[in-house]
Enzyme design. Structure first.
Site, PDB file in Angstrom:
ATOM      1  N   GLU A  46       4.937  60.788  14.816  1.00 36.55           N
ATOM      2  CA  GLU A  46       5.809  61.197  15.914  1.00 36.55           C
ATOM      3  C   GLU A  46       7.164  61.527  15.300  1.00 36.55           C
ATOM      4  O   GLU A  46       7.915  60.626  14.931  1.00 36.55           O
ATOM      5  CB  GLU A  46       5.932  60.071  16.954  1.00 36.55           C
ATOM      6  CG  GLU A  46       4.643  59.736  17.676  1.00 36.55           C
ATOM      7  CD  GLU A  46       4.150  60.827  18.590  1.00 36.55           C
ATOM      8  OE1 GLU A  46       4.904  61.798  18.820  1.00 36.55           O
ATOM      9  OE2 GLU A  46       3.014  60.732  19.071  1.00 36.55           O
ATOM     10  N   CYS A  98      14.687  61.920  20.175  1.00 36.76           N
ATOM     11  CA  CYS A  98      13.870  62.920  19.470  1.00 36.76           C
ATOM     12  C   CYS A  98      13.540  64.127  20.337  1.00 36.76           C
ATOM     13  O   CYS A  98      13.260  65.208  19.810  1.00 36.76           O
ATOM     14  CB  CYS A  98      12.595  62.283  18.940  1.00 36.76           C
ATOM     15  SG  CYS A  98      11.537  61.539  20.212  1.00 36.76           S
TER      16      CYS A  98
END
Length: 466
Positions: A211, A245
């Site tokens: 991720e 993110c």
């Protein structure tokens, strides 16, 4: 430390075969115990996040703790169905056979989490690992040390070391762990470190979920409601001071709408994050994690300004409190470093475009992002952008919210990640989908056995049926 790690690893290697046979009730009980332990330490979690990142209790609750409660509750509700062998169709060589997909645990998993959402990004994959019946070793970030300490206390409170164990340490600890032959590695962090993790995993042929991040674009067209878009983008960009993110990394907007957007953005930011006397409300605005990252963001701004950019709004900095105020950059050069790397801070670059295709081309010049956002009332434009770009996930007329739906996969593509998580997608990430065929005593497989003489009719028959 190495001896302790090796001892725990050996114990989990042995115990994973016991967990393989655990049933839904047993796994649900473990998830319930984890939730109870989190509830027990909830106030301590908020204090730790305040000390590590200056997150308000409200923001921490919404983006970290309640998020995980929801993930646990969703897994508990659906786990029995997820674990059931799935029926699949038949083939001509097995007309009487029974075909199933069994979900079996990967085994012994390593979870490495980052500092920006230190609680959520450790606990979410752990929930999936437990639901799938795995053992796990956890390595939280040393940069958010107080939250990491609470995570380890929670784990010690409800698991034995042979099932789940948490180790605190820096990059040297990660290197030690990555040398071990884990069955699966789940890493959340930067693209650069993701490459290191993948290289280490390859030596042991460990499967990986990455991720990562990247520059998530926001495309605003000439039909969008600018006031609404600006408010949503301000919230998404400045939550956790931009250290997210999937934060909107930069804006693409028609040239004749730029000034109006900047004004709406300024108003939205002021309303959300500033006090009535004009001071930034530090009680609701997070700090930059450390001096190194503060100076990195500061350097990106200075580089952009040196190459012709301007700051129509914001830009103030306070090193003593590790605070970078919300800022907008316009007139950027393509050579600016801020347009080459993920910002991970409260600075919003704005790039203008003339046509939708030009905006699409600008997005496609960069690596595939973890998220892409579109603000438009024009369905043709929306579908044109979605069809001609690639991203881990997309929101239309909103930002961030796709991560909160456990019925949707969350993950990147290429430089922004590999694999997906949350809900059943997380369960599958930590499971091996095993194909099982129960052949009937009445089967037709022998039709394709040697000798092959005089069996041309079988090929003709198969071609007609397939």
């Amino acid at each position: 430390m190495i001896q302790t790690i090796n001892s725990v690893f050996k114990a989990q290697q042995a115990h994973k075969y016991t967990l393989r046979n655990s049933n839904a009730t047993q796994r649900i009980n473990k998830l319930s115990a984890l939730k109870s332990s989190i509830e027990k330490y909830e106030k301590d979690i908020y204090t730790a996040l305040q000390n590590d990142l200056r997150k308000s209790e409200f923001e921490s609750a919404v983006t970290e703790v309640i998020f995980i409660y929801s993930e646990i509750d969703f897994a508990i509700k659906n786990l029995s169905n997820w674990m059931k062998p799935q029926k699949v169709g038949k083939t001509i060589t097995g007309l009487m056979a029974t075909n199933r997909i069994y979900y079996e645990p990967k085994g012994l998993c390593l979870i490495i989490s980052p500092w920006n959402y230190p609680f959520q990004l450790m606990m979410a994959p752990l929930v999936s690992a437990i639901a799938a019946g795995n053992c796990a070793i956890l390595k939280p970030s040393e940069l958010s040390s107080e939250t990491s300490s609470i995570i380890c206390r929670i784990i010690d409170d409800c698991f034995t070391e042979e099932e789940v164990c948490c180790f605190e340490g820096d990059a040297a600890l990660s290197t030690i762990l990555l040398n071990l032959p884990f069955d699966h590695i789940f890493f959340t962090g930067s693209t650069a470190i993701g490459k290191v993790v993948m290289e280490a995993a390859a030596k042991n042929l460990s499967s990986v979920t990455l991720e990562l991040g990247g520059k998530s674009p926001t495309i605003i067209d000439d039909t969008a409601d600018l006031e609404q878009a600006a408010a949503k983008i301000a919230w998404g960009k400045l939550t956790n001071a931009g250290q997210t993110c999937i934060a909107p990394d930069y804006i693409l907007i028609p040239a004749d709408r730029q000034d109006s957007f900047v004004e709406h953005y300024k108003n939205a930011v002021t309303r959300m994050f500033f006090l009535t006397d004009g001071a930034l409300d530090l009680s609701s605005y997070a700090k930059i994690i450390n001096k190194k990252h503060f100076e990195r963001i500061e350097g990106l701004i200075e580089d952009a300004l040196s190459k012709g950019a301007s700051i129509p709004f914001g830009g103030k900095k306070n090193p003593s409190t590790q605070t970078i105020y919300p800022a907008v950059l316009t007139g950027l050069s393509e050579e600016s470093e801020i347009m080459k790397e993920e910002i991970f801070g409260p600075v919003l670059p704005i790039i203008t475009y003339q046509t939708t295709q030009e905006a699409i081309d600008l997005v496609n010049k960069m690596s595939k992002p973890l998220a892409l956002y579109i603000f438009s009332k024009n369905k043709k434009n929306i579908h044109q952008i979605i069809k001609n770009t690639s991203a881990g996930g997309t929101c239309v007329n909103d930002v961030l919210i796709h991560i909160s739906n456990p019925k949707l996969p969350f993950g990147g593509v290429n430089a922004s990640g590999m694999g997906s998580c949350h809900g059943q997608f997380g369960f599958k990430t930590f499971s091996h989908e095993r194909a099982v065929v129960f052949q009937s005593s009445l089967d037709m497989s022998k039709l394709i056995y040697p000798p092959y003489e005089k069996k041309g009719w079988v090929l003709k028959w198969l071609r007609k049926l397939m």
